[in-house]
Motif scaffolding. Sequence first.
Motif, mmCIF file in Angstrom:
data_model
loop_
_atom_site.group_PDB
_atom_site.id
_atom_site.type_symbol
_atom_site.label_atom_id
_atom_site.label_comp_id
_atom_site.label_asym_id
_atom_site.label_seq_id
_atom_site.Cartn_x
_atom_site.Cartn_y
_atom_site.Cartn_z
ATOM 1 N N GLU A 66 -17.135 33.935 42.363
ATOM 2 C CA GLU A 66 -18.286 34.103 41.477
ATOM 3 C C GLU A 66 -18.954 32.761 41.199
ATOM 4 O O GLU A 66 -20.187 32.674 41.108
ATOM 5 N N LEU A 67 -18.167 31.697 41.100
ATOM 6 C CA LEU A 67 -18.728 30.365 40.885
ATOM 7 C C LEU A 67 -19.611 29.970 42.060
ATOM 8 O O LEU A 67 -20.707 29.421 41.870
ATOM 9 N N ASP A 68 -19.173 30.251 43.273
ATOM 10 C CA ASP A 68 -20.009 29.962 44.449
ATOM 11 C C ASP A 68 -21.321 30.728 44.391
ATOM 12 O O ASP A 68 -22.390 30.176 44.669
ATOM 13 N N ARG A 69 -21.258 32.009 44.004
ATOM 14 C CA ARG A 69 -22.482 32.811 43.905
ATOM 15 C C ARG A 69 -23.374 32.301 42.772
ATOM 16 O O ARG A 69 -24.603 32.299 42.890
ATOM 17 N N LEU A 70 -22.774 31.836 41.671
ATOM 18 C CA LEU A 70 -23.542 31.281 40.565
ATOM 19 C C LEU A 70 -24.285 30.023 41.006
ATOM 20 O O LEU A 70 -25.471 29.848 40.694
ATOM 21 N N SER A 75 -30.008 27.805 42.420
ATOM 22 C CA SER A 75 -31.062 27.218 43.257
ATOM 23 C C SER A 75 -32.412 27.890 42.988
ATOM 24 O O SER A 75 -33.460 27.294 43.230
ATOM 25 N N SER A 76 -32.395 29.112 42.450
ATOM 26 C CA SER A 76 -33.634 29.806 42.088
ATOM 27 C C SER A 76 -34.081 29.477 40.662
ATOM 28 O O SER A 76 -35.138 29.920 40.228
ATOM 29 N N PHE A 77 -33.261 28.744 39.945
ATOM 30 C CA PHE A 77 -33.548 28.352 38.570
ATOM 31 C C PHE A 77 -33.346 26.837 38.448
ATOM 32 O O PHE A 77 -32.407 26.375 37.789
ATOM 33 N N PRO A 78 -34.222 26.036 39.073
ATOM 34 C CA PRO A 78 -33.993 24.586 39.122
ATOM 35 C C PRO A 78 -34.004 23.906 37.753
ATOM 36 O O PRO A 78 -33.468 22.809 37.616
ATOM 37 N N GLU A 79 -34.574 24.556 36.756
ATOM 38 C CA GLU A 79 -34.586 23.957 35.417
ATOM 39 C C GLU A 79 -33.258 24.166 34.683
ATOM 40 O O GLU A 79 -33.056 23.628 33.601
ATOM 41 N N PHE A 80 -32.353 24.935 35.257
ATOM 42 C CA PHE A 80 -31.028 25.163 34.688
ATOM 43 C C PHE A 80 -30.027 24.305 35.460
ATOM 44 O O PHE A 80 -30.152 24.120 36.665
ATOM 45 N N ARG A 81 -28.992 23.828 34.760
ATOM 46 C CA ARG A 81 -27.975 23.043 35.466
ATOM 47 C C ARG A 81 -26.607 23.241 34.834
ATOM 48 O O ARG A 81 -26.482 23.446 33.628
ATOM 49 N N ILE A 82 -25.595 23.169 35.656
ATOM 50 C CA ILE A 82 -24.218 23.266 35.175
ATOM 51 C C ILE A 82 -23.883 21.974 34.448
ATOM 52 O O ILE A 82 -24.036 20.882 34.992
ATOM 53 N N ASP A 83 -23.446 22.122 33.209
ATOM 54 C CA ASP A 83 -23.065 20.966 32.395
ATOM 55 C C ASP A 83 -21.567 20.763 32.356
ATOM 56 O O ASP A 83 -21.094 19.639 32.257
ATOM 57 N N GLN A 84 -20.813 21.885 32.386
ATOM 58 C CA GLN A 84 -19.375 21.758 32.239
ATOM 59 C C GLN A 84 -18.662 22.875 32.989
ATOM 60 O O GLN A 84 -19.074 24.028 32.940
ATOM 61 N N LEU A 85 -17.612 22.494 33.681
ATOM 62 C CA LEU A 85 -16.704 23.441 34.326
ATOM 63 C C LEU A 85 -15.323 23.156 33.769
ATOM 64 O O LEU A 85 -14.854 22.015 33.803
ATOM 65 N N GLU A 86 -14.677 24.205 33.250
ATOM 66 C CA GLU A 86 -13.343 24.025 32.695
ATOM 67 C C GLU A 86 -12.422 25.089 33.272
ATOM 68 O O GLU A 86 -12.702 26.282 33.178
ATOM 69 N N GLU A 92 -7.151 32.212 35.052
ATOM 70 C CA GLU A 92 -7.355 32.578 36.451
ATOM 71 C C GLU A 92 -8.784 32.328 36.916
ATOM 72 O O GLU A 92 -9.201 32.867 37.929
ATOM 73 N N GLY A 93 -9.542 31.561 36.206
ATOM 74 C CA GLY A 93 -10.921 31.327 36.586
ATOM 75 C C GLY A 93 -11.442 30.052 35.966
ATOM 76 O O GLY A 93 -10.678 29.174 35.549
ATOM 77 N N THR A 94 -12.756 29.979 35.892
ATOM 78 C CA THR A 94 -13.435 28.792 35.391
ATOM 79 C C THR A 94 -14.426 29.200 34.321
ATOM 80 O O THR A 94 -15.173 30.163 34.493
ATOM 81 N N ASN A 95 -14.428 28.461 33.225
ATOM 82 C CA ASN A 95 -15.454 28.646 32.213
ATOM 83 C C ASN A 95 -16.595 27.708 32.569
ATOM 84 O O ASN A 95 -16.383 26.526 32.831
ATOM 85 N N VAL A 96 -17.814 28.266 32.611
ATOM 86 C CA VAL A 96 -18.989 27.506 33.020
ATOM 87 C C VAL A 96 -19.972 27.439 31.863
ATOM 88 O O VAL A 96 -20.259 28.451 31.224
ATOM 89 N N GLU A 113 -29.906 38.483 36.441
ATOM 90 C CA GLU A 113 -29.507 38.082 37.793
ATOM 91 C C GLU A 113 -28.032 37.698 37.854
ATOM 92 O O GLU A 113 -27.367 37.950 38.865
ATOM 93 N N VAL A 114 -27.506 37.083 36.797
ATOM 94 C CA VAL A 114 -26.085 36.727 36.778
ATOM 95 C C VAL A 114 -25.229 37.975 36.951
ATOM 96 O O VAL A 114 -24.304 38.000 37.762
ATOM 97 N N PHE A 115 -25.555 39.024 36.199
ATOM 98 C CA PHE A 115 -24.750 40.241 36.295
ATOM 99 C C PHE A 115 -24.816 40.859 37.690
ATOM 100 O O PHE A 115 -23.812 41.374 38.178
ATOM 101 N N GLN A 116 -25.964 40.782 38.332
ATOM 102 C CA GLN A 116 -26.096 41.395 39.655
ATOM 103 C C GLN A 116 -25.593 40.468 40.760
ATOM 104 O O GLN A 116 -24.754 40.858 41.575
ATOM 105 N N ALA A 117 -26.106 39.244 40.818
ATOM 106 C CA ALA A 117 -25.792 38.337 41.930
ATOM 107 C C ALA A 117 -24.404 37.709 41.813
ATOM 108 O O ALA A 117 -23.738 37.489 42.822
ATOM 109 N N VAL A 118 -23.968 37.415 40.609
ATOM 110 C CA VAL A 118 -22.692 36.735 40.416
ATOM 111 C C VAL A 118 -21.552 37.739 40.227
ATOM 112 O O VAL A 118 -20.511 37.646 40.871
ATOM 113 N N TYR A 119 -21.773 38.712 39.324
ATOM 114 C CA TYR A 119 -20.715 39.668 38.995
ATOM 115 C C TYR A 119 -20.769 40.948 39.824
ATOM 116 O O TYR A 119 -19.929 41.826 39.654
ATOM 117 N N GLY A 120 -21.751 41.081 40.712
ATOM 118 C CA GLY A 120 -21.792 42.190 41.656
ATOM 119 C C GLY A 120 -22.192 43.539 41.099
ATOM 120 O O GLY A 120 -21.896 44.568 41.700
#
Length: 132
Positions: A66-70, A75-86, A92-96, A113-120
Amino acid sequence: MTRFEADTSRERRKLFADAVVAHRNRGSAFLTIEADRDPDLDGEDAPGPWVQFSDKTFNMDVTDEELDRLKDLLSSFPEFRIDQLESPEEAEGTNVRITARSDANRLAGFADEVFQAVYGRAEDYRAWVVAI
């Protein structure tokens, strides 16, 4: 359907945008959106996915796939950026955390889009605003 749930893209985006505006107007700590649980995607006993928004930050938990898909979605939201990965060892995963400075409609589109593209989730998935 109630005022706090929707199952079409148009209705969900309006619901999410209204929730962002209400969150900002109330000065609440965060707003939370949840999607239907899908046993085929989430596992038999796992809850459905959720996304939180606070101030100018999205927060969500993702698997490695899901992180790869996120990252692809961002890339379609260039004004958004990942600030923290924990990734705590016991999880069993990553908090973003994603910084997202934009208007309510753009934020709502991203959440949908997150629910569809990332979470399927399918195009007709149902989502709820569970906390504002």
